[in-house]
Design a protein around this motif. Structure first.
Motif, PDB file in Angstrom:
ATOM      1  N   SER A 110       4.229   0.757   5.661  1.00 53.25           N
ATOM      2  CA  SER A 110       3.860   0.504   6.917  1.00 53.25           C
ATOM      3  C   SER A 110       2.305   0.793   7.186  1.00 53.25           C
ATOM      4  N   SER A 111       1.702  -0.002   8.271  1.00 53.47           N
ATOM      5  CA  SER A 111       0.345   0.130   8.646  1.00 53.47           C
ATOM      6  C   SER A 111       0.180   1.389   9.072  1.00 53.47           C
ATOM      7  N   ASP A 112       1.167   2.322   9.650  1.00 56.81           N
ATOM      8  CA  ASP A 112       0.658   3.552  10.422  1.00 56.81           C
ATOM      9  C   ASP A 112       0.491   4.532   9.376  1.00 56.81           C
ATOM     10  N   ASN A 113       0.695   4.154   8.125  1.00 57.73           N
ATOM     11  CA  ASN A 113       0.361   5.240   7.080  1.00 57.73           C
ATOM     12  C   ASN A 113      -0.978   5.267   6.789  1.00 57.73           C
ATOM     13  N   VAL A 114      -1.688   6.521   6.592  1.00 60.56           N
ATOM     14  CA  VAL A 114      -3.132   6.764   6.403  1.00 60.56           C
ATOM     15  C   VAL A 114      -3.602   6.201   5.163  1.00 60.56           C
ATOM     16  N   TYR A 115      -2.641   6.196   3.961  1.00 55.74           N
ATOM     17  CA  TYR A 115      -3.416   5.813   2.939  1.00 55.74           C
ATOM     18  C   TYR A 115      -3.579   4.106   2.877  1.00 55.74           C
ATOM     19  N   ASN A 116      -2.704   3.539   3.602  1.00 55.71           N
ATOM     20  CA  ASN A 116      -3.061   2.093   3.736  1.00 55.71           C
ATOM     21  C   ASN A 116      -4.343   1.801   4.659  1.00 55.71           C
ATOM     22  N   GLN A 117      -4.273   2.757   5.592  1.00 58.05           N
ATOM     23  CA  GLN A 117      -5.361   2.502   6.779  1.00 58.05           C
ATOM     24  C   GLN A 117      -6.769   2.697   5.761  1.00 58.05           C
TER      25      GLN A 117
END
Length: 344
Positions: free
Chosen positions: A164-171
């Motif tokens: 999901s987008s709340d994951n800091v790695y994706n952010q």
């Protein structure tokens, strides 16, 4: 340092217990560290540091955001000397919160490349985690995977898994895309990526890789060290997944594979400054860095440190040398962009 000795101490778990008063002397024979790393993935190194120097290390582990809030609440009364966390965005938030003080260490400057440390020497990267594309060996030609922008191509419709987008790695990955391509291009890419999702984002990086192996999707974006842990595992499910999935290194003809760091900073109100600096130098050393690679399948931030056999087996690749500070600076823009793109 003997790597085997560190493995022997891997299972040791100790509780954190510090009692600090206003009269605590500076630079006593101890150092206090707050860490968002799993205790088992840092404690053996700290034990080795104590064995070599006689300096006791008091460790408190928790979530990065939780520890950051705690440091802000404690202020100058905090017993912590060092803050270690697992994402450049988290390190940037600590910097913005004015929690760090600059470090003057020629050892750190020579060991850690400039793009893997803060421009003001407020924090230093200790290990790198690459975020490439994992693909199903029997269903995907790796030549199809050219760069991150290509993942928005309609040919991948219903074939991509990512958390999901709340994951800091994706952010942080999206923050890097903004730095390279600008917000307009990155948002168009994010919308295309979302349209290609095989399912709504669920689970962690390991779940995305398992989903590729089980046929729920054909490719996934995930950090390499998760795949390393699965490779080293004796679990039958992990071994089955590893036999069906391989790594493709995108963006080799452009900026290189997105990487992030775990890193450490000296806190503004540290009481044991000299000991803290000794520990920072120790963690950036070749033998400590080699241990990260062996135990957690992370790439050493110190280029002089050797890779593990698992890392070597995946082959060499071009890594993005974007300054890590950009991941934190662009984080807010990345989160807003992902929300607009419908990345939940």
């Amino acid at each position: 340092m003997k790597i085997k000795a560190l493995f022997a101490g891997f299972v040791v778990v100790l509780a954190f217990a510090i009692s600090v008063t206003a009269c605590t002397p500076r630079d006593s024979e101890e150092v206090n560290i707050y860490s968002s790393r799993n205790e088992g993935l840092i404690k053996p190194l700290l034990d080795e540091f104590t064995a070599e120097t006689g300096i006791r290390v008091n460790l408190l582990t928790g979530s990065g955001d939780g520890l950051l809030s705690r440091l802000q609440s404690e202020g100058r009364n905090s017993p912590a000397d060092l803050f270690l966390t697992v994402d450049a965005g988290a390190l940037h938030r600590a910097k913005v919160a004015d929690l760090f003080q600059p470090v003057g260490s020629s050892t750190l400057d020579s060991a850690i490349p400039e793009h893997l440390r803060d421009s003001e020497r407020l924090w230093y990267g200790l290990s790198m985690r690459a975020r490439p594309v994992f693909y199903a060996i029997d269903r995907v030609d790796p030549e199809e995977i050219t760069d991150y922008l290509g993942l928005a191509d309609p040919k991948w419709r219903g074939r991509i898994c990512v958390r999901s987008s709340d994951n800091v790695y994706n952010q942080s990955m999206v923050a890097a895309m903004i730095a390279h391509h600008g917000e307009e291009v990155t948002e168009e890419w994010a919308r295309g990526l979302v349209a290609n999702f095989a399912r709504n984002p669920v689970g962690g990086d390991r779940d995305q890789i398992h989903a590729v192996a089980s046929g729920q999707c054909d490719i996934a974006i995930a950090n390499t060290y998760y795949f390393g842990g699965m490779t080293l595992s004796s679990d039958a499910t992990n071994q089955d997944t590893v036999s069906k999935v391989a790594i493709a290194w995108p963006a080799q003809g452009s900026q290189g594979v997105h990487v992030n760091v775990s890193g450490i900073g000296l806190l503004k109100h540290a009481r044991n400054v000299d000991n803290a600096l000794k520990l920072m130098d120790f963690l950036a050393g070749v033998e400590s860095q080699a241990w990260y690679a062996e135990v957690n399948s992370e790439y050493p931030a110190n280029p002089a440190a050797p890779w593990s056999e698992v890392l070597e087996s995946w082959g060499e690749f071009k890594a993005d040398e974007l300054p890590m500070s950009a991941l934190g600076e662009n984080n807010s823009a990345a989160v807003r962009l992902m929300d607009r793109a419908g990345w939940r």
